[in-house]
Design a protein around this motif. Structure first.
Motif, PDB file in Angstrom:
ATOM      1  N   GLY A   2      -3.952  16.769   7.202  1.00 20.11           N
ATOM      2  CA  GLY A   2      -4.505  15.849   8.185  1.00 20.11           C
ATOM      3  C   GLY A   2      -5.760  15.125   7.733  1.00 20.11           C
ATOM      4  N   LEU A   3      -6.458  14.584   8.722  1.00 23.15           N
ATOM      5  CA  LEU A   3      -7.640  13.770   8.459  1.00 23.15           C
ATOM      6  C   LEU A   3      -8.748  14.602   7.831  1.00 23.15           C
ATOM      7  N   ASN A  94      -8.772   4.793   2.881  1.00 25.50           N
ATOM      8  CA  ASN A  94      -7.349   5.083   2.746  1.00 25.50           C
ATOM      9  C   ASN A  94      -6.729   3.979   1.892  1.00 25.50           C
ATOM     10  N   ASP A 103      -6.900  10.490   4.931  1.00 23.99           N
ATOM     11  CA  ASP A 103      -6.013  11.601   5.254  1.00 23.99           C
ATOM     12  C   ASP A 103      -5.704  12.363   3.967  1.00 23.99           C
ATOM     13  N   SER A 104      -5.660  13.674   4.054  1.00 18.85           N
ATOM     14  CA  SER A 104      -5.404  14.486   2.856  1.00 18.85           C
ATOM     15  C   SER A 104      -3.985  14.306   2.319  1.00 18.85           C
ATOM     16  N   GLU A 105      -3.087  13.762   3.135  1.00 19.29           N
ATOM     17  CA  GLU A 105      -1.692  13.567   2.718  1.00 19.29           C
ATOM     18  C   GLU A 105      -1.482  12.235   1.996  1.00 19.29           C
ATOM     19  N   GLU A 106      -2.487  11.363   2.019  1.00 18.37           N
ATOM     20  CA  GLU A 106      -2.333  10.029   1.450  1.00 18.37           C
ATOM     21  C   GLU A 106      -3.392   9.779   0.386  1.00 18.37           C
ATOM     22  N   TYR A 108      -6.371   7.834  -1.591  1.00 14.17           N
ATOM     23  CA  TYR A 108      -7.574   7.139  -1.134  1.00 14.17           C
ATOM     24  C   TYR A 108      -8.172   6.396  -2.326  1.00 14.17           C
TER      25      TYR A 108
END
Length: 119
Positions: A2-3, A94, A103-106, A108
């Motif tokens: 998540g964030l 992002n 977000d940790s899934e995307e 940056y």
């Protein structure tokens, strides 16, 4: 995951600046990863002491603009130790869209132009 929280963003900025200082040949005397404690890095090279204040800066804010009152206070404190004071702002956004939160899934993107000396 998540964030990323404010502290996680700050830790990311600390890692970027820490690597930069290491590459410049600085030795760390003190590292404080709390955003509320300044400076974050106290380092030395060639018997010269520096204080570095690190900030993670979210888009659209400009990472080279700093809080002048805070930096003057840290700089005045540094003078007591014959230390130069620097500001290190790390812009974080992002990579899919700068308007989205980090977000940790995307992926940056980072915008770091190096240390800015406070005089």
């Amino acid at each position: 995951m998540g964030l990323l929280s404010e502290q996680q963003l700050h830790n990311l900025a600390m890692n970027v600046v820490g690597k930069d200082l290491e590459e410049m040949g600085y030795e760390f005397l003190a590292v404080n990863s709390k955003k509320s404690k300044n400076p974050q890095f106290v380092a030395t090279k060639d018997k010269k002491l520096i204080f570095v204040v690190v900030r993670a800066v979210k888009y659209p804010d400009n990472p080279v603009i700093y809080n002048e009152e805070l930096m003057k206070k840290v700089s005045d404190h540094g003078i007591n130790y014959k230390a130069k004071t620097f500001y290190a702002g790390v812009g974080i956004a992002n990579s899919l869209s700068y308007d989205l939160p980090v977000d940790s899934e995307e992926d940056y993107v980072l915008n770091y132009t190096g240390l800015i000396e406070i005089k």
